[in-house]
Write an enzyme that holds these catalytic residues in place. Structure first.
Site, PDB file in Angstrom:
ATOM      1  N   GLU A 121      22.688  73.327 -30.475  1.00 23.13           N
ATOM      2  CA  GLU A 121      22.296  73.713 -31.831  1.00 23.13           C
ATOM      3  C   GLU A 121      21.063  73.009 -32.374  1.00 23.13           C
ATOM      4  OE1 GLU A 121      26.667  75.230 -33.410  1.00 23.13           O
ATOM      5  OE2 GLU A 121      25.812  73.405 -34.285  1.00 23.13           O
TER       6      GLU A 121
ATOM      7  N   GLU B 146      29.863  80.431 -29.231  1.00 25.97           N
ATOM      8  CA  GLU B 146      30.677  79.661 -30.188  1.00 25.97           C
ATOM      9  C   GLU B 146      31.040  80.541 -31.356  1.00 25.97           C
ATOM     10  OE1 GLU B 146      29.937  75.991 -32.186  1.00 25.97           O
ATOM     11  OE2 GLU B 146      29.109  75.033 -30.410  1.00 25.97           O
TER      12      GLU B 146
END
Length: 885
Positions: free
Chosen positions: A471, A567
Site C-alpha cells: 500500500e 485485499e
C-alpha cells in the site's frame, strides 16, 4: 509476461560440523536488563517477552491490557549471554564462522568479553562472522547486547525521518517502526497489539569446516518440447576472503518410479573477495518422468527429491550437500491487452491481471496471512499452529495466500507446508503502510535482506509472485500521511528503494518470476506512469484493496470492478469463548468496557460493525444478552459481507475478467475485533465456514438486481464443463421448513469459468418480498455444490421468521476415521426455517458445517474429534445460537 517453473522446498544443514549454541545442557543462556535488576535463564531461539514470562516477571502478554502494562520491556535494553566449550580439535578447522540466523533487531555482539564481533540492525538477515582468531579452547562467552527498539527507531527518525509521524493513538502503539528492519506490526497495527520485542529469534551456531560449503541453491526450469531443462545455481561459501574452490559438483534427482537422474561438473575457480562463488549445473528431464504440481483444488502436488553435492578435490576437506524437495509447474502472470477478451470500451480497456498455471488461467481463491504469533520466535517455532491454519485454508478451497508486507518472511516449514498443500504464495517484501528512509545504511541492509530471502525462498513452487511493498504507492499518491508538500522527495525515495534497489536483485536472482513494485498497483501501467500511478486503484489494471464500511456490505452492487482483489474485508468480534481466554471480569464483556475499547484498534470500528448489523439485523440494546448477541451478529454480518463481495468477484470473471479474490485476513494474533476468519487459538469464525461455500469449486451464485430480478451465475473451477445439469430454485416463506414453490432449469458452464445462466428468469413479482427467500442448488452427478440463498429484504424486515422448536441430538454410533479421529453424527430437527444456526462445544474438535441456514425438517452435521467422548456427553455440551427477530 513471464514464465517459470518452480522447484521447491527444504534446505538441510550443510555437512560442516556445527556447534549448536541453542539453549541446552551444554549451552546456558542468561538475559539481563541494562541496570542488572531484571534477568534470568533464557531460551534461545527466543525473545525477551517469552523469557520474562518464563521467569515470572510478567504474566500472559495477551491477557487484559498487558500489551501496555509490559511496555517497559521495550523501553529497556537487554543483553543475552551464553557460555559454551570448544575443544582443541575444533580450533584446527580452517574456517570457523559464528552464524546468527536471526537477531531481533539492533544489537552489538562480543565474544570473550572484550572481543567485538559486529553490530546488527536487521531481523530478516543472516549474519555470519569469522571468529577463527577469536575463539579459544575451553570456555567461551558470547554476548549479544540489544538496544531498545523504541529508542533505536526514535534515534534513527531524528536523522532520517520518513512519514508517518506515528500510528493512530487508538493502536496503543509506538512510533517510527519504518526506521527499523523489524516486523512492522511489532509496534502495533489496527488488528494487533504492540510488543516491540528483542531476542535471538532464530538458531545460532558455529560452523567449522575446511573446504567450502553449499549455502544456497536456486532452481530454474524451462519446458522445451517434451523435455524439461533444470538449471541449478549453487551458492558456495568459504572463508571471507579470496579462496580457490576445487571439486566435483553433482546433482541427483529422484523422479517417478524411483528413477534417479544424475549429472556432474568440475569446479575450479577463485571465490569473490567475500569468499563466495556461484557454480552452475543442469539436468534434462523427460515430461514422462515427472507429474505436474498444481495449486490446491486443481490437481496433486508431487514433489521430488533433489540432492546437490560438492565433493572437494582435497581429500582432507569435507563434502557438502543440500537436499531439496522439487515440484514442476509453469506459472505466468498475464498482463495483456484486455480487449483481446472483451471487445468493448469498458471491460476491454486496460490490461488483464491473472495467473496462468500449467497453461490454464486459474481464478485465485484465498486470503491474507499475517504472522501466526505477535512474538516472532513463536511464529517460527509453533509448527502445529502454522499447520492448522494452512490446513484450514485448504479446507476452504483456498489456492493462494498473500504473505503481507508488515510481518515476517515465514519459516522454511511454512513454505514447505504450502508446497505440500498446493497453496500459492503472493510474497510481499516487508514494507507496509509508510514511507521509508533511503540513507546508505538502510539501503545496504535492505540489499542483504532481499538477496538472502530470495535465495532462501526462490525454489519453492508455492512462491507465485514478489511484491515490493504493501500500500505504499497508493499511500503516497493518496496523501495518506500528509506527504503532498514533499511528494517529489518521497517519490524519489520510493523509486530508490523499490525500483533501483530491490527490483534488480529480484530480477537477477529470480529472473522468471514477476516482481510487482507495490500492492495494490496497476502493475505494468504503474511502471509506465513512473511507478506512482495517478490512480493506483484503476479497475482496468493490476490488483486492488477495497474497504467501505459505510456502504451496504451485504449488497453485491456495492462493490467496484477489479481485475484482482488482493485485499478486502470487514470486522467481527471473536467468540465469547475465545474472548474469555483474555478477559477475566464480567464487566469486561460490554462494548463500553475499558477492555473492549482497548482491544478495538480500528478507529470507529464498533460503530462500523453496528451500522452494518443495524442495516440488516434486529438487536435490542436492552436485551440482557446484548453483548453476546452483538458478537454473534457481528460474525453473521462479516460472513455475509465477505460472501457477497467474494461472489461478485467470482461472477465478474464473466464480464470483467476478475481473476482473484484474497480476503483480509486469515488469522489473528490476539483475542480482539479484527477482519480474520480464524480466531486466535484456531477456532473458525462463521466467515471461514462460509468460505468453504463461497470458494467451492462449483457454485450457483445469484445476484439480486435493483429491479428485483435475479441474475444466476454458475461458477465452475474445474477442468471439465457442466452440461445439461439441473439448477433447482426453491421459494420459501419464513415460517415453514418446506419450499412453497420449486422451479428447475437446465444449467451449463464452460471449464474454468463464470457463466451467466441467461435462460433462468427469476423475480419476486408473485410474492411479498418480506415473506419469502430463495434457495439455489445444483443437482449433478459427482459434483458437490453447496446451497446458496437470496434474501430480498433486510432480515430485520422479514415477516414470519419465528423462534423454532429445535432439537439437537448426537447419534449413539461413532465412526472411526483415519489419523485416530472420531466422527459423530449431530442430528438437527426443526419445525421452521432457522437462520445461521451456530453450534459450539467444549469438546476438542470441529463441526464440518456451522452458521447453517436450515431449510429442511431434518439434517445431519458431522462433528470430528481427535479424542473419543461419549455421544451423550457431546450432546450435553453443545450450545447453540441462531438469528431470529
Amino acid at each position: 509476461m513471464k514464465t517459470f517453473i518452480l522447484l521447491c522446498s527444504v534446505l538441510l544443514i550443510v555437512n560442516a560440523k556445527n556447534i549448536d549454541l541453542s539453549s541446552s545442557e551444554n549451552v546456558l543462556w542468561t538475559f539481563m536488563n541494562k541496570n542488572n535488576t531484571v534477568g534470568g535463564n533464557a531460551k534461545v531461539p527466543g525473545g525477551v517477552y517469552s523469557d520474562l514470562h518464563a521467569n515470572g516477571f510478567i504474566g500472559d502478554i495477551l491477557s487484559e491490557d498487558n500489551d501496555v502494562r509490559t511496555r517497559w520491556v521495550a523501553y529497556d535494553s537487554w543483553s543475552y549471554t551464553a557460555k559454551f566449550h570448544v575443544s582443541r580439535d575444533d580450533l584446527t578447522a580452517r574456517v570457523i564462522h559464528l552464524v546468527f540466523e536471526g537477531l531481533d533487531t539492533a544489537a552489538f555482539i562480543t565474544l570473550n568479553q572484550d572481543e567485538p564481533i559486529g553490530a546488527v540492525d536487521n531481523m530478516f538477515v543472516r549474519y555470519v562472522y569469522d571468529i577463527k582468531d577469536k575463539l579459544r579452547e575451553g570456555e567461551n562467552e558470547l554476548k549479544v547486547s540489544f538496544l531498545s527498539p523504541v529508542a533505536a527507531a526514535n534515534m534513527r527518525s531524528s536523522k532520517f525521518f520518513a512519514a508517518p509521524t506515528c500510528v493512530p493513538s487508538v493502536y496503543n502503539g509506538e512510533c517510527h517502526v519504518n526506521q527499523l528492519r523489524k516486523m512492522q506490526a511489532s509496534f502495533s497495527w489496527d488488528w494487533g497489539p504492540a510488543f516491540p520485542s528483542v531476542g535471538i529469534w532464530k538458531p545460532v551456531y558455529i560452523e567449522l569446516y575446511n573446504g567450502a560449503i553449499i549455502r544456497s541453491v536456486t532452481t530454474h526450469t524451462n519446458k522445451v518440447g517434451t523435455d524439461w531443462k533444470l538449471d541449478i545455481k549453487v551458492y558456495l561459501e568459504t572463508s571471507q576472503k579470496i579462496t580457490q574452490i576445487a571439486g566435483v559438483l553433482s546433482a541427483a534427482l529422484q523422479v517417478e518410479g524411483k528413477q534417479i537422474l544424475k549429472t556432474w561438473t568440475h569446479v575450479n575457480a577463485s571465490s569473490e573477495a567475500d569468499g563466495t562463488l556461484v557454480a552452475d549445473i543442469s539436468l534434462n528431464i523427460s515430461e514422462n518422468q515427472i507429474r505436474l504440481w498444481w495449486p490446491n483444488g486443481y490437481g496433486e502436488q508431487p514433489l521430488y527429491e533433489l540432492n546437490v553435492l560438492l565433493t572437494p578435490d582435497q581429500h582432507q576437506d569435507e563434502p557438502s550437500h543440500k537436499t531439496l524437495k522439487v515440484g514442476f509447474r509453469t506459472l505466468q502472470l498475464i498482463e495483456s491487452d484486455a480487449s483481446q477478451i472483451f471487445a468493448n470500451e469498458t471491460a476491454g480497456k486496460g490490461l488483464t491481471f491473472y495467473f496462468k498455471i500449467n497453461g490454464y488461467p486459474l481464478f485465485m481463491k484465498g486470503s491474507n496471512w499475517i504472522p501466526s504469533h505477535i512474538l516472532p520466535e513463536l511464529g517460527e517455532s509453533q509448527k502445529d499452529v502454522v499447520d492448522a491454519l494452512l490446513i484450514s485454508a485448504t479446507d476452504a478451497h483456498m489456492s493462494m495466500l498473500r504473505v503481507w508486507g508488515g510481518g515476517v518472511y515465514e519459516s522454511d516449514h511454512f513454505y514447505e507446508k504450502c508446497d505440500q498443500l498446493g497453496i500459492l504464495i503472493w510474497q510481499d517484501f516487508l514494507f507496509a503502510c509508510a514511507m521509508y528512509p533511503t540513507d546508505s545504511a538502510f539501503i545496504s541492509t535492505v540489499q542483504e535482506e532481499i538477496e538472502q530471502n530470495v535465495l532462501r525462498l526462490q525454489h519453492h513452487p508455492s512462491i507465485a509472485v514478489w511484491a515490493g511493498n504493501n500500500e505504499n504507492e497508493v499511500a503516497l499518491r493518496g496523501n495518506w500521511y500528509d506527504t503532498r508538500p514533499s511528494f517529489d522527495k518521497y517519490k524519489a525515495d520510493y523509486i530508490k528503494l523499490y525500483v533501483d534497489t530491490i527490483k534488480p536483485i529480484v530480477e537477477d536472482l529470480d529472473p522468471a518470476r514477476r516482481y510487482l513494485v507495490s500492492s495494490p498497483s496497476n502493475g505494468l501501467e504503474s511502471e509506465k506512469e513512473g511507478y506512482i500511478a495517478m490512480n493506483p486503484y484503476d479497475p482496468h489494471y493490476g490488483d486492488t484493496h477495497y474497504y467501505n464500511y459505510l456502504a451496504d456490505n451485504w449488497n453485491m452492487l456495492t462493490y467496484p470492478k477489479t481485475r484482482f482483489a488482493s485485499e478486502y474485508g470487514f470486522q467481527s468480534l471473536p467468540t465469547l469463548k475465545t474472548m474469555k481466554t483474555a478477559a477475566k471480569n464480567e464487566e469486561d464483556f460490554s462494548l463500553e468496557s475499558e477492555y473492549s475499547r482497548h482491544r478495538q484498534h480500528s478507529p470507529n470500528g464498533y460503530s462500523f460493525i453496528r451500522t452494518q448489523m443495524e442495516s440488516h439485523l434486529k438487536l435490542d440494546e436492552k436485551d440482557p444478552k446484548y453483548f453476546e448477541k452483538f458478537i454473534f451478529y457481528s460474525q453473521i454480518s462479516q460472513a455475509m459481507a465477505i460472501k457477497a463481495e467474494t461472489e461478485v468477484y467470482r461472477q465478474d470473471q464473466a464480464n470483467w475478467y476478475t481473476m482473484g479474490a484474497l480476503y483480509w485476513q486469515l488469522n489473528d494474533v490476539w483475542q480482539a475485533p479484527s477482519w480474520s476468519s480464524i480466531e486466535y487459538g484456531g477456532n473458525w469464525k462463521m466467515l471461514h465456514y462460509f468460505a468453504m461455500s463461497f470458494f467451492a469449486p462449483v457454485l450457483v451464485s445469484p445476484r439480486l438486481l435493483p429491479s428485483d430480478d435475479i441474475d444466476v451465475y454458475l461458477l465452475n473451477d474445474r477442468f471439465v464443463p457442466i452440461i445439461g445439469e439441473t439448477i433447482t430454485v426453491d421459494f420459501y416463506n419464513w415460517s415453514s421448513a418446506a419450499p412453497i414453490a420449486t422451479k428447475q432449469y437446465s444449467a451449463n458452464a464452460e471449464p474454468l469459468s463464470s457463466n451467466l445462466q441467461k435462460d433462468i428468469k427469476i423475480n419476486f413479482s408473485d410474492y411479498k418480498k418480506e415473506e419469502v427467500f430463495v434457495k439455489f442448488s445444483l443437482q449433478a452427478a459427482g459434483i458437490k455444490s453447496p446451497p446458496n440463498y437470496v434474501f430480498p429484504v433486510p432480515l430485520k424486515s422479514a415477516v414470519g421468521l419465528r423462534k423454532p422448536n429445535l432439537q439437537i441430538t448426537v447419534a449413539s454410533s461413532v465412526m472411526s476415521r483415519p489419523n485416530e479421529q472420531f466422527e459423530y453424527s449431530v442430528n438437527i430437527r426443526v419445525d421452521t426455517v432457522v437462520l445461521f444456526l451456530w453450534m459450539e462445544t467444549d469438546v476438542k474438535g470441529y463441526f464440518e458445517e456451522n452458521g447453517i441456514v436450515v431449510t429442511e425438517p431434518r439434517s445431519v452435521v458431522r462433528f470430528i474429534s481427535g479424542k473419543y467422548v461419549a455421544p451423550q456427553a457431546l450432546q450435553n455440551s453443545i450450545k447453540i445460537q441462531y438469528y431470529v427477530n
